[in-house]
Design a protein around this motif. Structure first.
Motif, PDB file in Angstrom:
ATOM      1  N   LEU A   1       0.844  -1.191   0.000  1.00 51.32           N
ATOM      2  CA  LEU A   1       0.000   0.000   0.000  1.00 51.32           C
ATOM      3  C   LEU A   1       0.884   1.247   0.000  1.00 51.32           C
ATOM      4  O   LEU A   1       1.753   1.390   0.857  1.00 51.32           O
ATOM      5  CB  LEU A   1      -0.899   0.008   1.241  1.00 51.32           C
ATOM      6  N   VAL A   2       0.646   2.123  -0.942  1.00 44.77           N
ATOM      7  CA  VAL A   2       1.402   3.374  -1.030  1.00 44.77           C
ATOM      8  C   VAL A   2       0.409   4.526  -0.931  1.00 44.77           C
ATOM      9  O   VAL A   2      -0.536   4.610  -1.722  1.00 44.77           O
ATOM     10  CB  VAL A   2       2.183   3.464  -2.366  1.00 44.77           C
ATOM     11  N   TYR A   3       0.607   5.401   0.059  1.00 46.01           N
ATOM     12  CA  TYR A   3      -0.339   6.484   0.326  1.00 46.01           C
ATOM     13  C   TYR A   3       0.064   7.768  -0.389  1.00 46.01           C
ATOM     14  O   TYR A   3       1.239   8.006  -0.655  1.00 46.01           O
ATOM     15  CB  TYR A   3      -0.400   6.781   1.833  1.00 46.01           C
TER      16      TYR A   3
ATOM     17  N   PRO B   1       3.733   1.902   9.061  1.00 47.02           N
ATOM     18  CA  PRO B   1       4.619   1.776   7.903  1.00 47.02           C
ATOM     19  C   PRO B   1       5.436   0.488   7.991  1.00 47.02           C
ATOM     20  O   PRO B   1       5.298  -0.270   8.942  1.00 47.02           O
ATOM     21  CB  PRO B   1       5.516   3.005   8.042  1.00 47.02           C
ATOM     22  N   GLY B   2       6.313   0.293   7.032  1.00 43.90           N
ATOM     23  CA  GLY B   2       7.202  -0.863   7.113  1.00 43.90           C
ATOM     24  C   GLY B   2       6.595  -2.098   6.466  1.00 43.90           C
ATOM     25  O   GLY B   2       5.690  -2.027   5.643  1.00 43.90           O
ATOM     26  N   VAL B   3       7.110  -3.257   6.859  1.00 41.72           N
ATOM     27  CA  VAL B   3       6.738  -4.530   6.253  1.00 41.72           C
ATOM     28  C   VAL B   3       6.189  -5.458   7.327  1.00 41.72           C
ATOM     29  O   VAL B   3       6.826  -5.669   8.358  1.00 41.72           O
ATOM     30  CB  VAL B   3       7.966  -5.194   5.589  1.00 41.72           C
TER      31      VAL B   3
ATOM     32  N   LEU C   1       6.975  -6.817  13.087  1.00 44.22           N
ATOM     33  CA  LEU C   1       5.968  -5.928  13.654  1.00 44.22           C
ATOM     34  C   LEU C   1       6.556  -4.575  14.019  1.00 44.22           C
ATOM     35  O   LEU C   1       5.900  -3.744  14.610  1.00 44.22           O
ATOM     36  CB  LEU C   1       5.328  -6.561  14.891  1.00 44.22           C
ATOM     37  N   SER C   2       7.811  -4.376  13.692  1.00 46.76           N
ATOM     38  CA  SER C   2       8.473  -3.115  14.003  1.00 46.76           C
ATOM     39  C   SER C   2       8.163  -2.083  12.928  1.00 46.76           C
ATOM     40  O   SER C   2       8.259  -2.371  11.729  1.00 46.76           O
ATOM     41  CB  SER C   2       9.985  -3.313  14.107  1.00 46.76           C
ATOM     42  N   GLU C   3       7.801  -0.871  13.348  1.00 47.92           N
ATOM     43  CA  GLU C   3       7.401   0.169  12.395  1.00 47.92           C
ATOM     44  C   GLU C   3       8.526   0.603  11.462  1.00 47.92           C
ATOM     45  O   GLU C   3       8.271   1.057  10.347  1.00 47.92           O
ATOM     46  CB  GLU C   3       6.880   1.389  13.159  1.00 47.92           C
ATOM     47  N   ASP C   4       9.758   0.472  11.907  1.00 47.88           N
ATOM     48  CA  ASP C   4      10.855   0.962  11.067  1.00 47.88           C
ATOM     49  C   ASP C   4      11.509  -0.169  10.268  1.00 47.88           C
ATOM     50  O   ASP C   4      12.607  -0.024   9.752  1.00 47.88           O
ATOM     51  CB  ASP C   4      11.910   1.666  11.931  1.00 47.88           C
ATOM     52  N   ASN C   5      10.838  -1.310  10.179  1.00 46.15           N
ATOM     53  CA  ASN C   5      11.398  -2.415   9.421  1.00 46.15           C
ATOM     54  C   ASN C   5      11.210  -2.165   7.928  1.00 46.15           C
ATOM     55  O   ASN C   5      10.098  -2.150   7.421  1.00 46.15           O
ATOM     56  CB  ASN C   5      10.700  -3.725   9.836  1.00 46.15           C
TER      57      ASN C   5
END
Length: 338
Positions: free
Chosen positions: A291-293, A307-309, A322-326
Motif C-alpha cells: 500500500l502506497v499512500y 509503515p514498514g513490512v 511488527l516493528s514500524e521501522d522495518n
C-alpha cells in the motif's frame, strides 16, 4: 491434587525461554492457542493493580487427558490424523507445543482454569518454573460456560507498562491479518482490557481508503505462476492482472516494458539485480499487498496501519516484522533516490 515434573530439564526450559524476544511474543503465543481452540471471543487483561496478565477464551476447555500432557511440552497434539485446521477453518498455528512455556519469560508461575462445558467442574492447573512442577486439582466450582483462562502471576510493573504502551498496543492490533483482510478470515473477537482504560478491540477491521498505489500479488506453488495487479487513481497505470510464469531477468523486464512502460531496472541498496531462481519446487504458495499512500494523507493512514513490512504465516504475524521501522525491502531508500 496431582503433581508431575516437566519432562524437560530446567536447562531446556531456560533455552526456550531465552528465545522469547519480547513480552508481546508471549501474548501472541497464548492468542494462537485460543484461536487454534476455535474460540469465538478472547479477552486479554493487563491488570496493573494485581500485577497479572490474563488471556481467556470461550471455547470448550482443556480435557483431563490434555491437562496431563501439559507436563510434556515440545510435543504438539493438535495436528494429528491429518488435521490441519480448527473448527472455524483456520490453519492451526501451533506445531511443537512450546507456546505455553513462553509464559516463564514473564513470570515464575502461572495458573490455568478450564471447564469443558456449561455446568462441568472447573480444573485448576498451576505451572511452576523454579521446581519444574505441573500441579492439577479438580475444584468444587461449577462453570457457567465452557472456558479456558491463563493467568500469569506477579508480573513486574515495567513489563505491564511496556505492554500497555501505545506502541506495543499498536503492534498487537497488527498481530493478525484482520486489519488488512477485513472479514475474510474467521478470527475470534479479541478485546484488550488495561486497568483504568476502556476496553479496546485489537482485531478490528476498517475499509482501507483509496491509495496512490494498491499492489496485490499471489504466487501458486502448484502452477508456479505469480499473478500481479496494481490499482491506482493514476489511470495511466496498467490495472489488469498480469500473470508471470517465467522469472529470468529478461522476461521480467519485457513485461515491465510492455505493461508498465518501465524502460530501466534500478538496483537499490537491498535489491541487487536478481539471480533467477533455479528450484521453484521449494517456493510455497504466498500472497502479498503493498500500500502506497498519497503524501498529504500518509500521516493519518500510517497511524492506523503502520509503515514498514508486516509478514504473516497462517494469518499471524512473524514477530520480527511488527516493528514500524522495518524496511528490509529498501523502499524508503528507493523513494529517496528517486
Amino acid at each position: 491434587m496431582e503433581k508431575e515434573q516437566f519432562s524437560m530439564t530446567a536447562t531446556q526450559i531456560a533455552e526456550i525461554v531465552g528465545t522469547v524476544g519480547s513480552p508481546l511474543v508471549v501474548i501472541s503465543e497464548l492468542l494462537k492457542n485460543a484461536v487454534d481452540a476455535s474460540a469465538e471471543n478472547i479477552n486479554i487483561c493487563y491488570n496493573h493493580d494485581n500485577h497479572t496478565i490474563c488471556i481467556e477464551n470461550d471455547h470448550s476447555g482443556i480435557t483431563l487427558d490434555e491437562i496431563k500432557k501439559l507436563s510434556h511440552p515440545g510435543i504438539s497434539h493438535k495436528k494429528r490424523d491429518g488435521l490441519l485446521t480448527n473448527e472455524r477453518g483456520m490453519f492451526l498455528t501451533g506445531s511443537k507445543g512450546l507456546g505455553l512455556l513462553s509464559v516463564f519469560s514473564l513470570c515464575a508461575y502461572a495458573e490455568i482454569y478450564t471447564a469443558l462445558e456449561k455446568n462441568s467442574k472447573i480444573y485448576k492447573v498451576t505451572l511452576e518454573r523454579a521446581n519444574g512442577l505441573v500441579e492439577r486439582v479438580e475444584t468444587s466450582e461449577m462453570a457457567e460456560e465452557a472456558f479456558t483462562k491463563v493467568i500469569m502471576q506477579e508480573i513486574d510493573q515495567e513489563t505491564l507498562d511496556f505492554l500497555s504502551s501505545e506502541k506495543e498496543v499498536r503492534k498487537l492490533r497488527h498481530i493478525c491479518t484482520n486489519l488488512y483482510k477485513e472479514h475474510d478470515v474467521p478470527f475470534p473477537k479479541m478485546i484488550l482490557h488495561i486497568s483504568g482504560q476502556e476496553p479496546n478491540p485489537i482485531n478490528f477491521s476498517c475499509p482501507i481508503p483509496p491509495m496512490l498505489f494498491d499492489v496485490r500479488f499471489t504466487y501458486q506453488k502448484e502452477s508456479q505462476t505469480l499473478k500481479f495487479y496494481c490499482l491506482s487513481p493514476e489511470k495511466h497505470i496498467y490495472e489488469d492482472e498480469v500473470v508471470f510464469d517465467r522469472f529470468d531477468l529478461e522476461s521480467l523486464q519485457k513485461v515491465m516494458l510492455e505493461k508498465f512502460r518501465i524502460k530501466e531496472t534500478i538496483a537499490t541498496r537491498t535489491n541487487e539485480i536478481p539471480i533467477p531462481f533455479k528450484n521453484f519446487e521449494k517456493v510455497p504458495t504466498f500472497e502479498g499487498r503493498i500500500l502506497v499512500y498519497e503524501k498529504n494523507l500518509a500521516g493519518a493512514q500510517l497511524k492506523t496501519y503502520g509503515p514498514g513490512v508486516n509478514i504473516y504465516v497462517n494469518e499471524f504475524a512473524l514477530y520480527n516484522y511488527l516493528s514500524e521501522d522495518n524496511d528490509w525491502l529498501g523502499l524508503a531508500d528507493f523513494s529517496q533516490r528517486k
